[in-house]
Scaffold this motif. Structure first.
Motif, PDB file in Angstrom:
ATOM      1  N   TRP A   1       0.813  -1.215   0.000  1.00  0.00           N
ATOM      2  CA  TRP A   1       0.000   0.000   0.000  1.00  0.00           C
ATOM      3  C   TRP A   1       0.850   1.271   0.000  1.00  0.00           C
ATOM      4  O   TRP A   1       0.517   2.251  -0.682  1.00  0.00           O
ATOM      5  CB  TRP A   1      -0.946   0.010   1.200  1.00  0.00           C
ATOM      6  N   GLN A   2       1.898   1.260   0.758  1.00  0.00           N
ATOM      7  CA  GLN A   2       2.732   2.470   0.850  1.00  0.00           C
ATOM      8  C   GLN A   2       3.255   2.871  -0.532  1.00  0.00           C
ATOM      9  O   GLN A   2       3.278   4.053  -0.879  1.00  0.00           O
ATOM     10  CB  GLN A   2       3.895   2.229   1.811  1.00  0.00           C
ATOM     11  N   LYS A   3       3.638   1.850  -1.314  1.00  0.00           N
ATOM     12  CA  LYS A   3       4.138   2.140  -2.669  1.00  0.00           C
ATOM     13  C   LYS A   3       2.993   2.528  -3.592  1.00  0.00           C
ATOM     14  O   LYS A   3       3.127   3.465  -4.400  1.00  0.00           O
ATOM     15  CB  LYS A   3       4.868   0.910  -3.213  1.00  0.00           C
ATOM     16  N   LEU A   4       1.838   1.831  -3.461  1.00  0.00           N
ATOM     17  CA  LEU A   4       0.698   2.133  -4.331  1.00  0.00           C
ATOM     18  C   LEU A   4       0.175   3.552  -4.100  1.00  0.00           C
ATOM     19  O   LEU A   4      -0.192   4.257  -5.041  1.00  0.00           O
ATOM     20  CB  LEU A   4      -0.422   1.125  -4.087  1.00  0.00           C
ATOM     21  N   SER A   5       0.113   3.961  -2.812  1.00  0.00           N
ATOM     22  CA  SER A   5      -0.455   5.271  -2.483  1.00  0.00           C
ATOM     23  C   SER A   5       0.568   6.379  -2.498  1.00  0.00           C
ATOM     24  O   SER A   5       0.201   7.558  -2.368  1.00  0.00           O
ATOM     25  CB  SER A   5      -1.099   5.204  -1.099  1.00  0.00           C
ATOM     26  N   ASN A   6       1.832   6.001  -2.602  1.00  0.00           N
ATOM     27  CA  ASN A   6       2.904   7.006  -2.569  1.00  0.00           C
ATOM     28  C   ASN A   6       2.825   7.841  -1.293  1.00  0.00           C
ATOM     29  O   ASN A   6       3.080   9.048  -1.295  1.00  0.00           O
ATOM     30  CB  ASN A   6       2.835   7.907  -3.810  1.00  0.00           C
ATOM     31  N   ASN A   7       2.417   7.159  -0.181  1.00  0.00           N
ATOM     32  CA  ASN A   7       2.302   7.802   1.139  1.00  0.00           C
ATOM     33  C   ASN A   7       1.315   8.964   1.153  1.00  0.00           C
ATOM     34  O   ASN A   7       1.405   9.836   2.008  1.00  0.00           O
ATOM     35  CB  ASN A   7       3.670   8.294   1.629  1.00  0.00           C
ATOM     36  N   SER A   8       0.356   8.934   0.214  1.00  0.00           N
ATOM     37  CA  SER A   8      -0.612  10.036   0.169  1.00  0.00           C
ATOM     38  C   SER A   8      -1.761   9.837   1.152  1.00  0.00           C
ATOM     39  O   SER A   8      -2.366  10.811   1.609  1.00  0.00           O
ATOM     40  CB  SER A   8      -1.165  10.190  -1.252  1.00  0.00           C
ATOM     41  N   ILE A   9      -2.065   8.585   1.499  1.00  0.00           N
ATOM     42  CA  ILE A   9      -3.177   8.305   2.399  1.00  0.00           C
ATOM     43  C   ILE A   9      -2.989   6.929   3.014  1.00  0.00           C
ATOM     44  O   ILE A   9      -2.384   6.040   2.406  1.00  0.00           O
ATOM     45  CB  ILE A   9      -4.532   8.380   1.646  1.00  0.00           C
ATOM     46  N   GLY A  10      -3.482   6.766   4.226  1.00  0.00           N
ATOM     47  CA  GLY A  10      -3.376   5.478   4.901  1.00  0.00           C
ATOM     48  C   GLY A  10      -4.401   4.478   4.393  1.00  0.00           C
ATOM     49  O   GLY A  10      -5.374   4.815   3.710  1.00  0.00           O
ATOM     50  N   PHE A  11      -4.183   3.244   4.755  1.00  0.00           N
ATOM     51  CA  PHE A  11      -5.033   2.143   4.282  1.00  0.00           C
ATOM     52  C   PHE A  11      -6.232   1.968   5.212  1.00  0.00           C
ATOM     53  O   PHE A  11      -6.119   2.131   6.418  1.00  0.00           O
ATOM     54  CB  PHE A  11      -4.202   0.859   4.237  1.00  0.00           C
ATOM     55  N   ASN A  12      -7.404   1.612   4.644  1.00  0.00           N
ATOM     56  CA  ASN A  12      -8.551   1.224   5.457  1.00  0.00           C
ATOM     57  C   ASN A  12      -9.304   0.096   4.764  1.00  0.00           C
ATOM     58  O   ASN A  12      -9.068  -0.173   3.577  1.00  0.00           O
ATOM     59  CB  ASN A  12      -9.458   2.428   5.770  1.00  0.00           C
ATOM     60  N   PRO A  13     -10.200  -0.615   5.453  1.00  0.00           N
ATOM     61  CA  PRO A  13     -10.834  -1.811   4.878  1.00  0.00           C
ATOM     62  C   PRO A  13     -11.589  -1.562   3.576  1.00  0.00           C
ATOM     63  O   PRO A  13     -11.762  -2.503   2.788  1.00  0.00           O
ATOM     64  CB  PRO A  13     -11.785  -2.265   5.991  1.00  0.00           C
ATOM     65  N   TYR A  14     -12.050  -0.336   3.326  1.00  0.00           N
ATOM     66  CA  TYR A  14     -12.794  -0.110   2.087  1.00  0.00           C
ATOM     67  C   TYR A  14     -11.889  -0.239   0.863  1.00  0.00           C
ATOM     68  O   TYR A  14     -12.370  -0.461  -0.251  1.00  0.00           O
ATOM     69  CB  TYR A  14     -13.485   1.250   2.135  1.00  0.00           C
ATOM     70  N   GLY A  15     -10.566  -0.111   1.045  1.00  0.00           N
ATOM     71  CA  GLY A  15      -9.645  -0.406  -0.041  1.00  0.00           C
ATOM     72  C   GLY A  15      -9.695  -1.874  -0.418  1.00  0.00           C
ATOM     73  O   GLY A  15      -9.611  -2.241  -1.606  1.00  0.00           O
ATOM     74  N   LEU A  16      -9.850  -2.748   0.587  1.00  0.00           N
ATOM     75  CA  LEU A  16      -9.974  -4.178   0.308  1.00  0.00           C
ATOM     76  C   LEU A  16     -11.264  -4.479  -0.436  1.00  0.00           C
ATOM     77  O   LEU A  16     -11.280  -5.303  -1.370  1.00  0.00           O
ATOM     78  CB  LEU A  16      -9.935  -4.966   1.620  1.00  0.00           C
ATOM     79  N   TYR A  17     -12.355  -3.835  -0.015  1.00  0.00           N
ATOM     80  CA  TYR A  17     -13.624  -4.049  -0.707  1.00  0.00           C
ATOM     81  C   TYR A  17     -13.556  -3.542  -2.149  1.00  0.00           C
ATOM     82  O   TYR A  17     -14.129  -4.152  -3.061  1.00  0.00           O
ATOM     83  CB  TYR A  17     -14.765  -3.370   0.046  1.00  0.00           C
ATOM     84  N   ALA A  18     -12.864  -2.417  -2.370  1.00  0.00           N
ATOM     85  CA  ALA A  18     -12.710  -1.901  -3.736  1.00  0.00           C
ATOM     86  C   ALA A  18     -11.933  -2.892  -4.592  1.00  0.00           C
ATOM     87  O   ALA A  18     -12.307  -3.182  -5.748  1.00  0.00           O
ATOM     88  CB  ALA A  18     -11.994  -0.549  -3.691  1.00  0.00           C
TER      89      ALA A  18
END
Length: 846
Positions: free
Chosen positions: A297-314
Motif C-alpha cells: 500500500w505504501q508504494k501504491l499510495s505514494n504515502n498520500s493516504i493510509g489504508f482502510n478496509p474499504y480499499g480491500l472491498y474496492a
C-alpha cells in the motif's frame, strides 16, 4: 484427402474467428466516486491496483484487457448522474459506485432499464432492496448490520434511550431508521433525532445549533451517523460545549474508523475531541494475501493516504466483476449493446438520450456476480439469497489518548465477543446474554466507569420532597433556623443526603415541611398528599405498613422497626428471705404436700415387709417425714425392698432432680441479675386488661390498636412528646405506651424508670416513598423521559443501595443513641446525689 484437409482448415479458421468475436480486446467498467474524500482516494488506488493485477494475470479474461474508467462526482448528485449516462453511452458492462446512497437510488433506475449492474461498497443504505433495484449489488455489509451492532452495544451496556445525530440524506436517515427498529426489538428507543445538513454543506453554526438542543436532552448516549467532514466538525463543537466530558457516551458509525486508519497523524485538536468515542470498522480476517497487499500500500499510495478496509472491498469488487465477465465469456455470452425501441423515440437532441444502449448480457453478468464464490482480500466472498454478504462482522474500537484500541467484535453469527468471528464460526451460534462480552472501555472524560447514560434535563423542575414537621423526637426530623432561613435536619435527612451523594449525577430537589409546628402531623394525611400530586416523594420517619403500600411505593427499609410496649417497672430488692423467691407460695405448698404423700405411699408399700418402717406410731411418723425429705439430698438411710416401692422412689427421685435444678437456676438468677417487675408483661396482657394505653400523635399505632387488636378508642390516650410519655406513665394516666421501637429506644435513653415489656408484635421498617403507579416507560433504568422518572430514579437507586442505607442507618443510629446517653450521664451526675440510684438507672437503660 485434399477435401478433408481443406475442411479442417476451414473449421480451424471458423473457430479462431468465433473465439475472437466472443472475447473482445477491452472490457470497460465505470467507477463513480468523489475522489477528494478518504474513501474516494483509497478506492481509486485499490481499483487501479486490481486492474493492473487482473491485466497481468493471463488466467483471467483470456487476454481481454479490463479498463476502469473513473468519474469524479465531486459531492454532486447531478455530476454523478452525468457520469453514469456517459458510461452507458460507451458500452460499459458494469459500474462501481456510486459512493453514496443518494445517487444510488437514482442511478439504480437507469441500471434497471439498461441492464448494467451497479456494485457499491460505500452506498450501504438498507432500503436499496433487491426487489426495487435488482441491478444494484452491495458488496460490503449494509448499514442494517452496522445498526444492529450498535443496538446490541447499547443493550449490552444497559442504556435505554439515545439521541441520534445524522446527516439529512438518504443513507444516514435510513440508517437511523434501521437503528430505531433494532433498538425497539431490545426495548430501547431514540428519544431525539438531530438532523444536520447533508455532507459537506454543514457549517459550524448548523452543528452548534443542533448540539445545544441535544445538550438539553436527558439522554447522554449519542449515536453519530454521518461522514468524515461533518463528523469531525460535530466532535469539535461537542468539545467546545463540554459534551465530551464525564457522563456522555458517543458511538460513531464506520466513518470514524476510516479517519483513524487513513489520516495520520490527526491534529491535536481533532485527537482531543474524539477521546472516549466508540466506533465500528468492517472486519476482514487476517490472511497472507491481505498482508501482502497492505505491505504494497505504501508504494501504491505514494504515502498520500493510509489504508482502510474499504480499499480491500474496492479491490475485491473489481476482481468480482472480472471473474463474472470471464465466466460470461466462457458461457459463450456476448458483450454487445443494442438500442431499445423505447429509446429511439427520445430523438437526438442536445441530451442525445437515444445514444443510450442496453447491455444484452447484463442479466447473465448480474447472475454470475451473485453466484460469486471466491476468497478475496476481505475473506470468503459469497452472497446470501437476500444479496447480503455471508457472516457480516465489525471490529469495535475505542479511541484513547494514544490512538485507538480494539475492545471486541460483533458478528451476525454470535453477537458481541472478544473472540474473533472466524473462531466463533467453528462453534454453534450462541446469542445468550451471558456469552456477550466486550473489554473495558475508556469513556469520555477519561473514566473507566460505565456512564449511566442519562441525566436530568437543565430545564427540569426540582423534586418536591415532603418532610414531616415534627414537634417531638426531633433527633429524627426537625426544622432549624440558620441565618434567617429554615433548614431541615435530623437522622432521616442524613440518610437521604448520604444516598444522594452516592448517586453519580445531580438530583435537584427541595424540602417542603408538612405540619403546623404545634403537634406532630398525621402521617396518613402525608401519605395522601402524594396521591394528590402535592409532593413527588416523602422523606422522614415513615413506617412501612400494609395500608400505605396500597397507595404509595416505598424504598427498601433503612431502619428496622416495630411496635413495642413500654411500661413502668419496679426493682425487686434482695433480702434475707430471697431464697424463697424462686417458687411461689402455691408451689412451695404443692411441693411440701408431695413430699408427705410420697413418704406415706412408700410407708404403705414397705411397713409390712420391711422392719425399718415398723415400730411405734411415733417412730413410723418420724420415718415417713425423714424418708420423704431426705430424698431431696439422696441421703435416706432406709432401704426399700418391695418392687413397687422402688419404682415409686425412682420416679420421685427424678422429680426431685427437676425441682432441685429449677430452684438452683432461679435462685442464681435472682441473686445475680437485676430484677424488674411490672403487671404488664407484653401486648397480650395489655389487651386483656382494661387499662388505658398511650400512643404517639400522628402514628399508625392508633389505627393498629383499634382495627387489628379491637381495643376501644376510649382506652387510647394521644401523647405528643417523650415528656408526656413520662408524666402519663408516672401518674398512672396510662398503664403503658405503645410506639415504634426507634422512638422508644430514644425515650428510654433519657428515662430510666421504664422498660420495654415483651417482644415486638409487628414487623416493619422506615422508608421513603413516592406516588404509586408511575408508568414503566418512565423507568430511569430505561431512560429519564419525564419528571416522574426522577422520583423512580432515586427510589430505584435506594433499593439497589439497601445495604448502604442500612449500614449508614445503623452507624448514625448508634451515634445518636450514644450522644443521648452521654447527655443522660451528665444530667444524672448533676441531679442525683445517690450513687446507688445512678447505678440502677444505668443498668435499666442497658
Amino acid at each position: 484427402m485434399n477435401l478433408v484437409w481443406h475442411v479442417s482448415i476451414l473449421v480451424l479458421y471458423i473457430g479462431i474467428f468465433s473465439e475472437g468475436a466472443s472475447r473482445p480486446d477491452v472490457v470497460n467498467v465505470g467507477a463513480i466516486f468523489t475522489f477528494s474524500t478518504i474513501n474516494g482516494k483509497v478506492s481509486r488506488i485499490a481499483m487501479k491496483a486490481a486492474e493492473d493485477d487482473i491485466n497481468s494475470d493471463p488466467s483471467i479474461l483470456g487476454g481481454t484487457k479490463l479498463s476502469i474508467l473513473m468519474h469524479d462526482s465531486n459531492f454532486s448528485g447531478f455530476l454523478g448522474i452525468i457520469g453514469a449516462l456517459k458510461y452507458m453511452e460507451t458500452d460499459t458492462v458494469a459500474i462501481i459506485g456510486p459512493q453514496n446512497s443518494v445517487m444510488a437510488h437514482v442511478l439504480s433506475h437507469l441500471a434497471n432499464e439498461l441492464h448494467v449492474p451497479l456494485l457499491s461498497f460505500t452506498a450501504l443504505d438498507p432500503t436499496l432492496s433487491r426487489l426495487q433495484y435488482p441491478y444494484f449489488v452491495q458488496t460490503a455489509p449494509n448499514d442494517e448490520f452496522q445498526m444492529t451492532a450498535i443496538a446490541e452495544m447499547i443493550s449490552y451496556f444497559r442504556w435505554g434511550e439515545i439521541v441520534a445525530v445524522y446527516s439529512d440524506d438518504d443513507q444516514s436517515r435510513n440508517g437511523i431508521t434501521a437503528l430505531g427498529d433494532k433498538l425497539a426489538e431490545r426495548r430501547c428507543k431514540i428519544t431525539y433525532k438531530a438532523a444536520l445538513p447533508p455532507d459537506p454543506t454543514a457549517t459550524q453554526s448548523d452543528v452548534k445549533d443542533q448540539l445545544v438542543k441535544v445538550q438539553m436532552m436527558e439522554a447522554r448516549v449519542i449515536v453519530l451517523h454521518t461522514y468524515s467532514k461533518t463528523g469531525l466538525l460535530v466532535f469539535e463543537e461537542a468539545q467546545n460545549l463540554g459534551m465530551m466530558d464525564h457522563g456522555y457516551v458517543w458511538i460513531a458509525s464506520t466513518w470514524l474508523s476510516t479517519v483513524l486508519d487513513s489520516v495520520s497523524p490527526l491534529t491535536s485538536k481533532t485527537a482531543r475531541s474524539i477521546q472516549g468515542v466508540l466506533t465500528l470498522r468492517p472486519h476482514t480476517p487476517n490472511s497472507t494475501r491481505k498482508s501482502a497487499f497492505m505491505s504494497r500500500w505504501q508504494k501504491l499510495s505514494n504515502n498520500s493516504i493510509g489504508f482502510n478496509p474499504y480499499g480491500l472491498y474496492a479491490y475485491d469488487t473489481v476482481w468480482m466483476i472480472a471473474r463474472a465477465v470471464d465466466l460470461l465469456l466462457d458461457q459463450h455470452g456476448t458483450i454487445s449493446f443494442s438500442n431499445g425501441s423505447y429509446l429511439n423515440h427520445l430523438g437526438k437532441g442536445t441530451l442525445n438520450l437515444s445514444a443510450l444502449s442496453i447491455f444484452d448480457g447484463g442479466k447473465q453478468l448480474l447472475d454470475n456476480i451473485l453466484r460469486t464464490n471466491m476468497t478475496g482480500l476481505t475473506g470468503p466472498i459469497q452472497f446470501s439469497p437476500d444479496r447480503s454478504p455471508f457472516h457480516p462482522s465489525f471490529d469495535i474500537l475505542n479511541v484513547i489518548e494514544t490512538g485507538h484500541r480494539q475492545i471486541g467484535y460483533w458478528s451476525n453469527y454470535s453477537g458481541l465477543s472478544v473472540v474473533t468471528p472466524e473462531t466463533l464460526y467453528t462453534r454453534p451460534p450462541n446469542r445468550s446474554s451471558s456469552s456477550q462480552q466486550l473489554d473495558s472501555v475508556v469513556w469520555p472524560g477519561g473514566t473507566t466507569e460505565k456512564p449511566r447514560g442519562w441525566v436530568f434535563a437543565n430545564n427540569g423542575r426540582q423534586l418536591r420532597i415532603g418532610v414531616p414537621n415534627r414537634v417531638s423526637y426531633q433527633d429524627f426530623v426537625s426544622r432549624s433556623r440558620v441565618n434567617g432561613t429554615d433548614t431541615v435536619q435530623g437522622y432521616c435527612i442524613d440518610v437521604f443526603l448520604a444516598a444522594i451523594k452516592l448517586l453519580p449525577y445531580a438530583v435537584p430537589y427541595r424540602f417542603i415541611l408538612f405540619g403546623d409546628a404545634h403537634k406532630n402531623p398525621s402521617y396518613s394525611e402525608l401519605v395522601n398528599m402524594i396521591t394528590t400530586n402535592v409532593f413527588d416523594a416523602v422523606v422522614g420517619d415513615i413506617a412501612i405498613v400494609p395500608n400505605r403500600t396500597k397507595i404509595v411505593d416505598f424504598t427498601q427499609p433503612y431502619i428496622e422497626s416495630g411496635l413495642v410496649v413500654v411500661a413502668p417497672v419496679r426493682k425487686s430488692n434482695s433480702s434475707a428471705w430471697a431464697f424463697l423467691r424462686p417458687f411461689t407460695p402455691y408451689m412451695w405448698a404443692v411441693t411440701a404436700a408431695f413430699f408427705l404423700i410420697i413418704g406415706t405411699v412408700v410407708w404403705i408399700l414397705e411397713h409390712r415387709i420391711n422392719d425399718e418402717f415398723r415400730g411405734p406410731p411415733r417412730k413410723q411418723i418420724a420415718t415417713i417425714l425423714w424418708f420423704s425429705f431426705s430424698t431431696m439430698f439422696f441421703a435416706h438411710r432406709e432401704n426399700t425392698v418391695s418392687t413397687l416401692g422402688r419404682v415409686v422412689i425412682i420416679i420421685w427421685l427424678f422429680v426431685v432432680l427437676i425441682i432441685n435444678s429449677s430452684y438452683t437456676a432461679s435462685l442464681t438468677s435472682i441473686l445475680t441479675v437485676q430484677q424488674l417487675s411490672s403487671p404488664i408483661t407484653g401486648i397480650d396482657s395489655l389487651v386483656t386488661s382494661n387499662e388505658r394505653i398511650g400512643f404517639q400523635v400522628g402514628s399508625f399505632a392508633e389505627n393498629y390498636l383499634m382495627e387489628e387488636l379491637n381495643i376501644p378508642k376510649s382506652r387510647l390516650v394521644a401523647l405528643g412528646s417523650p415528656e408526656e410519655y413520662a408524666v402519663a406513665l408516672e401518674n398512672r394516666t396510662v398503664a403503658a405506651v405503645v410506639d415504634e421501637q426507634p422512638y422508644i429506644e430514644l425515650f428510654l435513653s433519657d428515662h430510666c424508670k421504664f422498660k420495654i415489656r415483651g417482644q415486638e408484635f409487628t414487623k416493619s421498617g422506615w422508608g421513603f416513598f413516592r406516588r404509586h403507579g408511575i408508568p414503566e416507560e418512565s423507568d430511569p433504568s430505561r431512560g429519564a423521559g419525564s419528571h416522574s422518572a426522577r422520583v423512580r430514579t432515586f427510589l430505584s437507586f435506594a433499593d439497589e443501595k439497601e445495604e448502604v442505607y442500612k449500614s449508614k442507618s445503623k452507624r448514625k443510629r448508634e451515634e445518636m443513641l450514644s450522644s443521648s446517653r452521654v447527655k443522660e450521664d451528665e444530667s444524672k451526675r448533676t441531679q442525683m446525689d445517690n450513687s446507688q440510684q445512678r447505678h440502677d438507672c444505668e443498668i435499666s437503660v442497658h
